[in-house]
Scaffold this motif. Structure first.
Motif, PDB file in Angstrom:
ATOM      1  N   GLU A 180      -6.479  -4.063  -1.615  1.00 55.50           N
ATOM      2  CA  GLU A 180      -5.789  -2.791  -1.385  1.00 55.50           C
ATOM      3  C   GLU A 180      -6.112  -1.798  -2.496  1.00 55.50           C
ATOM      4  O   GLU A 180      -6.256  -0.599  -2.252  1.00 55.50           O
ATOM      5  CB  GLU A 180      -4.277  -3.047  -1.301  1.00 55.50           C
ATOM      6  N   GLY A 211      -7.771   1.817  -1.856  1.00 59.61           N
ATOM      7  CA  GLY A 211      -7.141   3.049  -2.326  1.00 59.61           C
ATOM      8  C   GLY A 211      -8.056   3.846  -3.229  1.00 59.61           C
ATOM      9  O   GLY A 211      -8.158   5.074  -3.107  1.00 59.61           O
ATOM     10  N   ALA A 219      -1.154  -3.855  -7.990  1.00 56.86           N
ATOM     11  CA  ALA A 219      -1.058  -2.716  -7.082  1.00 56.86           C
ATOM     12  C   ALA A 219      -0.982  -1.398  -7.849  1.00 56.86           C
ATOM     13  O   ALA A 219      -1.542  -0.379  -7.423  1.00 56.86           O
ATOM     14  CB  ALA A 219       0.162  -2.873  -6.169  1.00 56.86           C
ATOM     15  N   SER A 262       0.886   3.967  -2.953  1.00 54.94           N
ATOM     16  CA  SER A 262       0.542   5.343  -2.610  1.00 54.94           C
ATOM     17  C   SER A 262       1.615   6.319  -3.099  1.00 54.94           C
ATOM     18  O   SER A 262       1.299   7.380  -3.669  1.00 54.94           O
ATOM     19  CB  SER A 262       0.360   5.467  -1.097  1.00 54.94           C
ATOM     20  N   SER A 316       0.826  -1.202   0.000  1.00 56.29           N
ATOM     21  CA  SER A 316       0.000   0.000   0.000  1.00 56.29           C
ATOM     22  C   SER A 316       0.865   1.260   0.000  1.00 56.29           C
ATOM     23  O   SER A 316       0.562   2.230  -0.710  1.00 56.29           O
ATOM     24  CB  SER A 316      -0.926  -0.013   1.224  1.00 56.29           C
ATOM     25  N   GLN A 317       1.927   1.251   0.787  1.00 57.33           N
ATOM     26  CA  GLN A 317       2.837   2.401   0.816  1.00 57.33           C
ATOM     27  C   GLN A 317       3.496   2.623  -0.545  1.00 57.33           C
ATOM     28  O   GLN A 317       3.601   3.754  -1.029  1.00 57.33           O
ATOM     29  CB  GLN A 317       3.906   2.196   1.881  1.00 57.33           C
TER      30      GLN A 317
END
Length: 397
Positions: free
Chosen positions: A223, A227, A292, A47, A43-44
């Motif tokens: 995820e 997001g 992702a 992002s 996720s980081q």
């Protein structure tokens, strides 16, 4: 083993190789918790990719994302394969796994600095923590399972040497930082092939491995949804509902559902040999990273639709289209290799990926929201066409 069934936690078990033909082998609660910690790092990374792309820093964004995601994926993959062969589920095993979870959280904390300042110090610290725990697991397996000692010692030695290289790389100047990164990635990828070539390969469970990869894919897709939902909520709070927002939200949901359906259509992957298994495992770097990145692309599209991104609409559309196309063109040959999925014909997949990419140049006609929705429709059509061809072939057989 000492006689207790796996799942009954005891202080200490002798670490022995698990049976690769073990019936009803499924992911453990510890493995699922492990995955959730890793998806925090995913996720980081996604992002930071979103923010860098929205600022128009495309080159540095892609380079940083590829580097950070490699560290996350490789540490996850190494634990997954070790656990498939040597999961004792005793106290030392759980504590070393906890240490790896702590390491990935440290890595996640260092992701912003890696993207913003090209400073990988904290990322490397987190990575080394995970790898030290993994080396300890391999050394324990070598000490307690003599039959597999030559293989497990190779894993421990190879991993240790490469970690020293990652630490030394922190002082690599200028272009050498990129050169040494590629060299160390190649070294990491070579360790399993070298270790498994001893003639006494680790006893990984094919069904367990296939399930582990599938579950991590689901978590990463989750995820993406989270997001995108966060991005939609932000836009709604700032500007309210718009046609473009609605189309991007619907298109994003169709894309996620379509990618999930494509991945999980057909029989389970047949990992018949070490070569097939390593190809399956290594290629999932692109599978996981592209999934992702779809989430990051959807958030970039939301930013562009609300004029908060420093890039044109076609570039924002490309941020969605490229990872979708990568997912399609990578997963199709993997399904064929492992006799899984429902790929009717490779050309159908290639055509679907090409149309998705072409749609990134249509925002001037369809609008950005319309382009994203059209991508979702094309993915759904690609899936339907492949299912129809595969079903027709099955009926003839």
């Amino acid at each position: 083993m000492s006689g207790e069934p796996i799942g009954t936690v005891v202080l200490r078990r002798v670490m022995r190789a698990r049976d690769p033909d073990e019936a009803h082998r499924v992911s453990t609660p510890l493995e699922l918790l492990f995955d959730l910690c890793f998806v925090v790092a995913v996720s980081q990374a996604a992002s930071q990719l979103h923010h860098a792309l929205a600022e128009g820093h495309i080159g540095p964004a892609l380079a940083g994302y590829a580097a950070v995601f490699f560290a996350i994926w490789w540490a996850w993959m190494n634990f997954t394969w070790f656990a498939s062969a040597y999961d004792t589920d005793d106290v030392p095993y759980r504590l070393l796994t906890l240490l790896q979870m702590g390491g990935v959280l440290v890595l996640a904390a260092g992701v912003p600095a890696a993207f913003d300042h090209d400073d990988f110090t904290v990322v490397v610290v987190g990575y080394v923590i995970m790898r030290v725990a993994m080396i300890t697991q391999w050394l324990r397996a070598a000490a307690e399972h003599p039959q597999g000692r030559s293989c497990t010692l190779r894993y421990a030695a190879g991993t240790a040497v490469v970690q020293l290289g990652w630490i030394a790389r922190l002082w690599a100047p200028g272009a050498w930082a990129y050169v040494t990164f590629l060299v160390l990635v190649a070294a990491e990828l070579a360790v399993p092939a070298w270790a498994e070539s001893t003639g006494r390969a680790t006893s990984w469970h094919p069904g367990h491995i296939a399930e582990r990869y599938g579950l991590f894919t689901i978590i990463v897709l989750g995820e993406v949804i989270l997001g995108a939902l966060t991005g939609v909520q932000t836009v709604l709070a700032d500007q309210g509902l718009s046609t473009s927002l609605l189309l991007i939200a619907i298109g994003g949901l169709v894309l996620v559902f379509g990618l999930w359906w494509i991945y999980f259509t057909g029989p389970e992957a047949v990992l018949s040999t070490v070569r097939v298994a390593l190809t399956w495992g290594y290629a999932h770097y692109l599978v996981f990273a592209s999934v992702a990145a779809v989430g990051a692309g959807l958030e970039v599209a939301l930013d562009a639709a609300t004029h908060h991104a420093h890039l044109p609409d076609h570039a924002a559309a490309l941020a969605v289209a490229v990872p979708v196309a990568v997912f399609l063109v990578v997963l199709a040959p993997l399904h064929r290799l492992t006799r899984s999925g429902a790929v009717g014909h490779g050309l159908l997949v290639a055509a679907g990926a090409a149309v998705v990419l072409a749609l990134s140049f249509t925002p001037a006609v369809l609008g950005l929201g319309g382009a994203v929705l059209a991508m979702g429709v094309v993915v759904a059509a690609t899936l339907a066409a492949n299912l129809a061809v595969a079903q027709r072939r099955g009926a003839r057989a």
